[in-house]
Design a protein around this motif. Structure first.
Motif: not given
Length: 174
Positions: A19-25, A77-78, A100-111
Protein backbone atom coordinates in the motif's frame (compact mmCIF):
# COMPACT_ATOMS: atom_id res chain seq x y z
CA UNK A 1 25.79 12.10 13.59
CA UNK A 2 23.12 11.20 11.06
CA UNK A 3 23.61 11.99 7.42
CA UNK A 4 20.46 13.64 6.03
CA UNK A 5 21.14 13.04 2.34
CA UNK A 6 18.15 11.02 1.20
CA UNK A 7 15.58 12.25 -1.25
CA UNK A 8 12.39 12.79 0.72
CA UNK A 9 10.11 12.97 -2.32
CA UNK A 10 7.28 10.54 -1.97
CA UNK A 11 7.56 8.06 -4.79
CA UNK A 12 5.22 5.19 -5.31
CA UNK A 13 6.85 1.79 -5.14
CA UNK A 14 7.05 0.40 -8.67
CA UNK A 15 4.99 -2.70 -9.44
CA UNK A 16 4.32 -3.88 -5.92
CA UNK A 17 1.45 -5.07 -3.74
CA UNK A 18 2.51 -2.68 -1.01
CA UNK A 19 0.00 0.00 0.00
CA UNK A 20 1.68 3.18 -1.26
CA UNK A 21 0.12 5.24 1.54
CA UNK A 22 1.92 3.08 4.09
CA UNK A 23 5.26 3.33 2.28
CA UNK A 24 4.87 7.12 2.18
CA UNK A 25 4.12 7.20 5.91
CA UNK A 26 7.15 5.05 6.67
CA UNK A 27 9.34 7.41 4.66
CA UNK A 28 7.85 10.46 6.36
CA UNK A 29 8.52 9.20 9.88
CA UNK A 30 11.65 7.12 9.44
CA UNK A 31 13.54 9.72 7.48
CA UNK A 32 16.36 8.53 5.31
CA UNK A 33 20.01 8.47 6.27
CA UNK A 34 22.72 7.25 3.97
CA UNK A 35 25.20 6.76 6.81
CA UNK A 36 24.55 4.16 9.54
CA UNK A 37 23.63 5.57 12.97
CA UNK A 38 22.70 4.20 16.42
CA UNK A 39 19.09 3.60 17.43
CA UNK A 40 17.55 6.82 18.83
CA UNK A 41 15.91 5.00 21.77
CA UNK A 42 18.89 2.94 22.93
CA UNK A 43 21.75 5.08 21.62
CA UNK A 44 23.30 1.81 20.44
CA UNK A 45 21.92 -1.25 18.65
CA UNK A 46 20.20 -1.77 16.40
CA UNK A 47 22.35 0.25 14.03
CA UNK A 48 20.09 1.80 11.39
CA UNK A 49 20.48 3.14 7.85
CA UNK A 50 18.36 4.18 4.88
CA UNK A 51 14.64 4.38 5.59
CA UNK A 52 14.98 2.79 9.04
CA UNK A 53 16.56 -0.50 8.00
CA UNK A 54 18.22 -2.36 10.86
CA UNK A 55 19.41 -5.30 8.76
CA UNK A 56 21.13 -5.66 5.42
CA UNK A 57 19.30 -7.57 2.68
CA UNK A 58 21.43 -10.61 3.55
CA UNK A 59 20.20 -10.41 7.18
CA UNK A 60 23.47 -9.20 8.68
CA UNK A 61 23.77 -6.17 10.96
CA UNK A 62 24.88 -2.70 9.93
CA UNK A 63 28.00 -1.19 11.45
CA UNK A 64 28.34 2.46 12.46
CA UNK A 65 29.76 4.53 9.65
CA UNK A 66 28.71 2.27 6.77
CA UNK A 67 27.13 4.14 3.88
CA UNK A 68 24.69 3.43 1.05
CA UNK A 69 23.30 5.32 -1.96
CA UNK A 70 19.79 6.74 -2.34
CA UNK A 71 18.95 3.99 -4.83
CA UNK A 72 20.14 1.34 -2.37
CA UNK A 73 18.06 2.87 0.43
CA UNK A 74 14.92 2.88 -1.73
CA UNK A 75 15.49 -0.66 -3.00
CA UNK A 76 16.22 -1.96 0.49
CA UNK A 77 13.01 -0.50 1.91
CA UNK A 78 10.75 -1.95 -0.79
CA UNK A 79 12.53 -5.33 -0.78
CA UNK A 80 12.33 -5.65 3.00
CA UNK A 81 8.68 -4.61 3.08
CA UNK A 82 7.73 -7.06 0.32
CA UNK A 83 9.79 -10.03 1.51
CA UNK A 84 9.71 -9.65 5.28
CA UNK A 85 6.77 -7.51 6.38
CA UNK A 86 3.98 -8.08 3.86
CA UNK A 87 3.90 -11.90 4.21
CA UNK A 88 3.49 -11.60 8.00
CA UNK A 89 0.75 -8.98 7.66
CA UNK A 90 -1.11 -11.04 5.07
CA UNK A 91 -1.48 -13.76 7.74
CA UNK A 92 -3.67 -11.45 9.83
CA UNK A 93 -7.17 -12.95 9.33
CA UNK A 94 -8.82 -9.59 8.55
CA UNK A 95 -6.05 -8.36 6.19
CA UNK A 96 -8.06 -8.90 3.00
CA UNK A 97 -11.01 -6.99 4.49
CA UNK A 98 -8.96 -3.87 5.21
CA UNK A 99 -8.97 -0.87 2.89
CA UNK A 100 -5.73 0.12 1.19
CA UNK A 101 -5.26 2.95 3.70
CA UNK A 102 -5.90 0.64 6.66
CA UNK A 103 -3.30 -1.74 5.25
CA UNK A 104 -0.94 1.23 4.87
CA UNK A 105 -1.44 2.23 8.50
CA UNK A 106 -0.71 -1.32 9.67
CA UNK A 107 2.32 -1.57 7.38
CA UNK A 108 3.79 1.58 8.96
CA UNK A 109 2.91 0.36 12.46
CA UNK A 110 4.55 -3.01 11.87
CA UNK A 111 7.66 -1.51 10.27
CA UNK A 112 8.15 0.52 13.43
CA UNK A 113 7.10 -2.06 16.04
CA UNK A 114 7.72 -5.45 14.44
CA UNK A 115 6.23 -7.55 11.69
CA UNK A 116 4.90 -10.18 14.10
CA UNK A 117 3.02 -7.85 16.43
CA UNK A 118 -0.41 -9.39 15.75
CA UNK A 119 -1.58 -11.34 18.83
CA UNK A 120 1.86 -10.75 20.34
CA UNK A 121 2.60 -9.87 23.94
CA UNK A 122 1.98 -6.17 24.45
CA UNK A 123 -0.20 -5.83 21.34
CA UNK A 124 -3.62 -6.82 22.71
CA UNK A 125 -5.35 -3.55 21.81
CA UNK A 126 -4.20 -3.29 18.20
CA UNK A 127 -4.91 -7.01 17.69
CA UNK A 128 -8.41 -6.52 19.16
CA UNK A 129 -9.00 -3.63 16.75
CA UNK A 130 -8.00 -5.81 13.79
CA UNK A 131 -10.35 -8.58 14.98
CA UNK A 132 -13.39 -6.29 15.33
CA UNK A 133 -14.51 -4.64 12.08
CA UNK A 134 -17.30 -2.84 13.94
CA UNK A 135 -14.57 -0.66 15.53
CA UNK A 136 -12.79 0.21 12.28
CA UNK A 137 -14.71 3.45 11.66
CA UNK A 138 -14.78 4.61 15.30
CA UNK A 139 -12.33 7.53 15.08
CA UNK A 140 -12.01 7.93 18.84
CA UNK A 141 -11.30 4.23 19.44
CA UNK A 142 -8.92 3.87 16.47
CA UNK A 143 -6.91 6.89 17.63
CA UNK A 144 -6.90 5.66 21.23
CA UNK A 145 -5.62 2.24 20.20
CA UNK A 146 -2.86 3.48 17.91
CA UNK A 147 -1.61 6.04 20.43
CA UNK A 148 -1.16 3.38 23.11
CA UNK A 149 2.07 2.41 21.34
CA UNK A 150 4.36 5.41 21.81
CA UNK A 151 6.87 4.46 24.57
CA UNK A 152 5.53 6.82 27.27
CA UNK A 153 8.21 8.61 29.24
CA UNK A 154 10.94 7.92 26.68
CA UNK A 155 12.95 10.34 24.57
CA UNK A 156 11.05 9.13 21.48
CA UNK A 157 7.52 9.46 22.89
CA UNK A 158 6.59 12.72 21.09
CA UNK A 159 7.75 11.46 17.70
CA UNK A 160 6.02 8.11 18.14
CA UNK A 161 2.81 9.84 19.25
CA UNK A 162 2.86 11.92 16.02
CA UNK A 163 3.44 8.74 14.01
CA UNK A 164 0.63 6.83 15.74
CA UNK A 165 -1.81 9.73 15.18
CA UNK A 166 -0.79 9.83 11.50
CA UNK A 167 -1.33 6.05 11.26
CA UNK A 168 -4.76 6.37 12.91
CA UNK A 169 -5.66 9.21 10.52
CA UNK A 170 -4.54 7.12 7.54
CA UNK A 171 -6.58 4.16 8.87
CA UNK A 172 -9.69 6.38 9.02
CA UNK A 173 -9.14 8.02 5.63
CA UNK A 174 -11.57 6.96 2.93
Amino acid sequence: MRNHECDYKKRSPPMTNLPTSGVDLIKEFEGCYLKAYPDPLTGAKPITIGWGSTKKLDGSDWKLGETITQAQADEMLITQLEKSYLPSLQKIPSWDDLTTNQKGAILSFSYNLGKNFYNGSGFVSISRLLKNPELWSDAKEVTRVFTLYCNPGSNVEAGLRRRRVAEANLWLKQ
